[in-house]
Write a protein that holds these residues in place. Structure first.
Motif: not given
Length: 397
Positions: A336-360
């Motif tokens: 479980t620790m491994g599965i959850v850790s891998v899932f967490l290792t990314s920027f996929a969250n609501f805040g990233s929508i604004g970051i990417i849209a602003g950069t583009v």
């Protein structure tokens, strides 16, 4: 049984992505199949072979040594401040980002990383048949943050269609920056963080290529790395990297203050409205994601708690969720620790929508509006990519 559930989860991710696809007739199934096979091979090699374990250990040793160097710089600046035995998260974790960002900036100025990324991206394009720009951005996203990964291909933006824009944006959101890997490794088991990086690269490309299949002519598929740094000397590159790292550290600290305080407020309100022991936003997310965590292979007794952390990451950010996981890691099995850790290792969250849209938008205002329009679809795809990576990792744990 776990293998069967894992395969069902992989098929479910692909099926959901196909339901979201805007051109099912152009989905590059051959390239997708090759990338899934590469994911399985990479994960098996890293987790199940002695050579793979030695590689993980070697890379982790390099990062740990770099963390030592970074800590020396941090201690020189803040070493006189008295702290408790548990340390201070901002000093011990976030300020290390400054040193890692400096190293990345220097390697970019010296053209070491751009050339490495270009040729790995070219090899990936050759193997999968996917366009070079998308492949380059996917590889680039293993090293640089969301904004930097997109800025690296800004000279090609005039030839990027809406589908291609979705793919490069999804690769940026589904990745993590090498500058903050050191911070992650101080909170999560290092082997899962390191394995998540290539898995996420493939997963983001797989899901995005299903949702928005790329169609491109050869003459519209060049990658230019001539001026990716912008620095005029190695010292300017160091200064730029340090300043960028400092900004990242402050941004993360600011976001943590806001999100953690808001989470406490929401949980207080939930406790008043639902006066039941254990009632919280995290618990609600855990029950909501229960079918998903079951298919991913998480142990039955840990489904709700694991789902709560995964859901928390989507609605806040990965650092908030990682801090929660650190507090609960004694309650989880290794799998479980491994599965959850891998899932967490990314920027996929609501805040990233604004970051990417602003950069583009900073590169091309019209394309920035396009990204804002498909923002939720982008987050859904990036989350499916995280699920795919975590599920594949779970098959070998």
């Amino acid at each position: 049984m776990d293998i069967i559930l894992g395969l069902i989860a992989i098929l479910a991710v692909i099926g959901l992505a196909m339901l979201m696809s805007n051109n099912r007739g152009k989905i590059p199934f051959k390239g997708i199949g090759i990338m899934i096979l590469l994911q399985l091979l990479v994960t098996w090699f890293m987790f199940q072979t002695e050579i793979g374990q030695n590689i993980i250990t070697g890379i982790a040793d390099v990062f740990n040594k770099l963390i030592e160097f970074g800590t020396y710089g941090v201690n020189f600046v803040v070493g006189g401040i008295q702290v408790g035995e548990n340390g201070v998260f901002f000093f011990d974790v976030l300020l290390i980002i400054i040193f890692f960002a400096t190293i990345l900036s220097v390697l970019t100025y010296l053209k070491v990383l751009p050339l490495l990324i270009k040729y790995i991206g070219g090899a990936l394009s050759f193997l999968t048949g996917l366009p070079k720009i998308e492949s380059f951005t996917a590889v680039n996203s293993m090293f640089f943050g969301q904004s930097e990964a997109l800025i690296a291909v800004q000279s090609q933006f005039h030839r990027i269609t809406e589908n291609r824009l979705y793919i490069v944006s999804a690769s940026a959101m589904g990745s993590v920056s090498a500058s903050i890997i050191g911070a992650y490794m101080q909170m999560l088991p290092e082997q899962y963080v390191l394995v998540a990086i290539p898995l996420n690269m493939f997963s983001a490309l797989i899901v995005a290529s299903i949702i928005a299949p790329p169609v491109v002519e050869d003459e519209d598929d060049d990658v230019d790395i001539d001026d990716v740094s912008g620095a005029k000397s190695i010292f300017e590159a160091m200064a730029n990297g340090a300043l960028d790292g400092g900004k990242i550290a402050l941004i993360v600290a600011t976001m943590l203050i806001a999100f953690l305080a808001s989470l406490e407020l929401v949980n207080y309100i939930v406790g008043v409205v639902i006066p039941v022991e254990g009632a919280s936003l995290e618990a609600g997310l855990g029950y909501l994601l229960l079918p998903l965590t079951f298919l991913m292979g998480i142990n039955p007794g840990e489904l709700v708690d694991a789902g709560s952390i995964m859901g928390l990451k989507i609605v806040t950010n990965e650092f908030v969720a990682m801090l929660e996981l650190v507090d609960m890691q004694g309650q989880f099995s290794e799998k479980t620790m491994g599965i959850v850790s891998v899932f967490l290792t990314s920027f996929a969250n609501f805040g990233s929508i604004g970051i990417i849209a602003g950069t583009v938008a900073g590169i091309d205002s019209e394309k920035g509006k396009t990204v804002s329009r498909f923002g939720l679809k982008l987050l859904t795809g990036a989350t499916l990519a995280s699920i795919l990576s975590a599920t594949i990792a779970g098959l070998f744990l």
